[in-house]
Structure formats: C-alpha cells, structure tokens
Write a protein that holds these residues in place. Structure first.
Motif, short mmCIF file in Angstrom:
data_model
loop_
_atom_site.label_atom_id
_atom_site.label_comp_id
_atom_site.label_asym_id
_atom_site.label_seq_id
_atom_site.Cartn_x
_atom_site.Cartn_y
_atom_site.Cartn_z
N GLY A 122 0.78 -1.23 0.00
CA GLY A 122 0.00 0.00 0.00
C GLY A 122 0.81 1.28 0.00
N ALA A 154 0.64 3.20 -3.11
CA ALA A 154 -0.73 3.55 -3.50
C ALA A 154 -1.27 4.75 -2.74
N SER A 192 -1.36 4.11 -7.70
CA SER A 192 -1.28 2.67 -7.94
C SER A 192 -1.07 2.37 -9.42
N ALA A 219 -6.27 -7.26 -3.45
CA ALA A 219 -7.45 -6.39 -3.51
C ALA A 219 -8.38 -6.68 -2.35
N LYS A 239 -11.05 -4.39 -2.19
CA LYS A 239 -12.21 -3.66 -2.71
C LYS A 239 -12.25 -3.90 -4.22
N HIS A 298 -10.03 -1.73 -6.30
CA HIS A 298 -8.62 -2.12 -6.46
C HIS A 298 -8.42 -2.92 -7.75
N THR A 319 -8.40 -0.46 -10.64
CA THR A 319 -7.12 0.25 -10.70
C THR A 319 -6.06 -0.60 -11.38
#
Length: 328
Positions: A219, A222, A268, A286, A288, A291, A294
């Motif tokens: 993360g 991101a 990201s 991921a 979500k 994600h 993305t």
C-alpha cells in the motif's frame, strides 16, 4: 484484458494476477485485516467478470482459509477450466524431519490438503513458498515431479530464493529429466528492486516468468505520504519490511505521486504500470472491487522510457527484508 504466456508453460494468464492473501478468516492467521467469505467472493467474481483468470493463494494464508474461500468462489462461479490457480507450500519443519517425515510425504500431504480446501482435483501452478534449506533440492524436485505425473499439478514455481538457487534447481531438473520451475515469485516493486541484480537477468535469459508479490509495497506506493489505511496501520509484518527505509523511499513515492497527477491517474496505476514493464505478471492484492479496476487500468497506462527512468533514478540499495532476511 491482455494475456501473456507464463514462462515456458502453456498457461495463458491475465496481465494482472489477483493475490488472495487479503481473503480469509481474520482469526486464523497473522493478518487482522482480511475479508470474510462473502466480501472475498464479491471481489473474486468481479475480477473474473473483468477478465482476470490468474489467482494466487497459499496454504499459509490465514490458516488455509484463503484457499477455502478462493476454491469455493471459483466453484460457485463455475469456471474452473478457464482459470489458472496457483498455491504455495512450505518445506518441512525441523520437528517433522525429526519425526521421520520424508520430503515426498510432506509435499504430497500439503498438496492433498490444499486441493481439499480448494475443492479441486489439480492446481495449475504449485509453488515452493520459500527455499527449503533442510531438504536437498533433488528430493523436492522428484516429489513435485511425481505429483505432476499423477495429474495433481501442471507446473511448478518457487518463491523467495536467490538466483543461484533456482539456476541450480533447474539445471538439476534438466539433467534428471524432471520438471523445472517455470516461475519465480519474489519481492519486487519500485521501492524494493533487489531482484534486478541477479534474478531478473537470469529469468529474462531463461524465459522464467517473474510474478512478484508486494507490487504496491503493501500500500505504500498507492497512498499519498501521510495517508492511512487499515492495512497500513495493522500490518505489522509489512511495517517490518518497509518502515526502516521510509526516508530513502520517500523521494520515489513523491515521484509516483507527481506522475500520477501529470497523467490524471492514481498512484497505484503509475507504480503498477512501471512494474508491468519489468515482469511477466505482478500479483496484486485487492480488498475492494475498486482495487481491481485500478490494476486493470494500469495495463493501459503506458509510461515513456524517460518517465520510467525518472521513477528509478532515486533508488538506493536495500537490505534484504521479510522472508529473504529470515532465510540468510
């Protein structure tokens, strides 16, 4: 979605592999931020709908519940023949060795338990999760080859090793007419590029697929500096990998942020787009559905050579961290 060949195998995989470490019972493993089944299923099914056909899990993820969730979701979707499933196993513990459990029996037992949790007859890619210093590689390769002959595995890969180790293993496999490792799953992203020293040149030369984990540095690539998430707060293992190098990594993160603003995309997408120029397929976690979106947009986010060089210019050598630091 774009699809590529996985090394020298005949597996055609999506340019995004969905990493399933974020799926599983939070009470059964080392991570408190993992998703329960219904939320996991929603993301897995969404990924399938978007054309992702490559999924990576492990027996170690949340006490095997990640495998259970992935297998159940694939079964409910009804698409086993159209997906590539990778899972991982660890070598024997010293206690198991003292008990007289052979490498062959251990690997067969691990595989059978994973297949049971996945509700599948075979896995497409079976990965040694970290180099096993307690077992001669010849024994590991022979055991894996036997499982391929039984139809329980299609191909084999390795994670968390040195280039000399996979080079040795694949030369032994060739000499003994055994199946060799077709992929390497190592730690590789914009702020940790040690794989470029020896592993990437070896894999490029021998057509071994690079499928790195931690594509977004848990993360950190991101999020804007100072921005928080549940995982950034609670993932103590990732903190151990990245917190000490924060000051040397920050200039790179700021350049990711700068290019994201220039291209009107997320950070990201920039970080993943760069990584996609270096490897076969990145493994992207991921929690979500956004994600997934993305990661897919990153496939079409093309950076220029000058922009890639701009992102790379601030990198400084890093000490090995995580599993590789533990294995030294």
């Amino acid at each position: 979605m774009e699809y590529v060949q996985l090394g020298t195998s005949d597996l055609k995989v999506s340019k995004v592999c969905l990493g399933c470490m974020g799926f599983g019972d939070p009470h059964k493993g080392m991570h408190s931020w993992t998703l329960p089944y219904e939320q996991s299923k929603k993301i897995i099914h969404y990924a399938l709908d978007q054309g992702i056909n490559f999924f990576d899990t492990a027996m170690a993820y949340q006490g095997g519940s990640s495998e259970e969730y992935l297998g159940r979701a694939i079964r409910e979707y009804g698409c086993r023949d159209n997906v590539v499933i990778a899972t991982k196993f660890h070598g024997r513990t010293l206690e198991q060795i003292q008990q007289g459990i052979s490498a062959k029996d251990h690997i067969e037992n691990c595989l059978n338990q994973s297949l049971k949790r996945l509700q599948m007859d075979y896995v497409d890619l079976y990965i040694l999760h970290a180099w096993d210093n307690n077992t001669p590689i010849e024994e590991t390769l022979e055991a894996l080859d036997a499982m391929i002959q039984q139809g329980k595995i299609r191909y084999i890969g390795v994670s968390n090793c040195y280039a000399w180790q996979i080079a040795k293993a694949n030369e032994i496999a060739k000499a003994r007419h055994l199946h060799s490792f077709v992929s390497v799953q190592g730690h590789y992203n914009l702020i940790f590029r040690e794989e470029e020293r020896e592993m990437k040149p070896y894999c490029d030369l021998h057509h071994v697929a690079l499928t790195p984990y931690s594509a977004l540095a848990s993360g950190r690539l991101a999020k804007h500096p100072g921005e928080q998430s549940q995982r950034l707060k609670e993932d103590t293992y990732a903190k151990g990998k990245y917190d000490q190098s924060y000051n040397q990594d920050l200039p790179i993160i700021l350049r990711v942020e700068e290019l994201a603003q220039k291209h009107h995309v997320s950070m990201s997408e920039i970080a993943l787009s760069w990584l996609m120029t270096k490897v076969t397929v990145p493994i992207v976690g991921a929690t979500k559905c956004s994600h997934i979106d993305t990661a897919i947009r990153a496939v079409d986010c093309h950076l220029t050579p000058d922009e890639c060089q701009y992102l790379e210019a601030c990198y400084q050598p890093h000490h090995l961290v995580g599993v590789m630091a533990e294995k030294r």
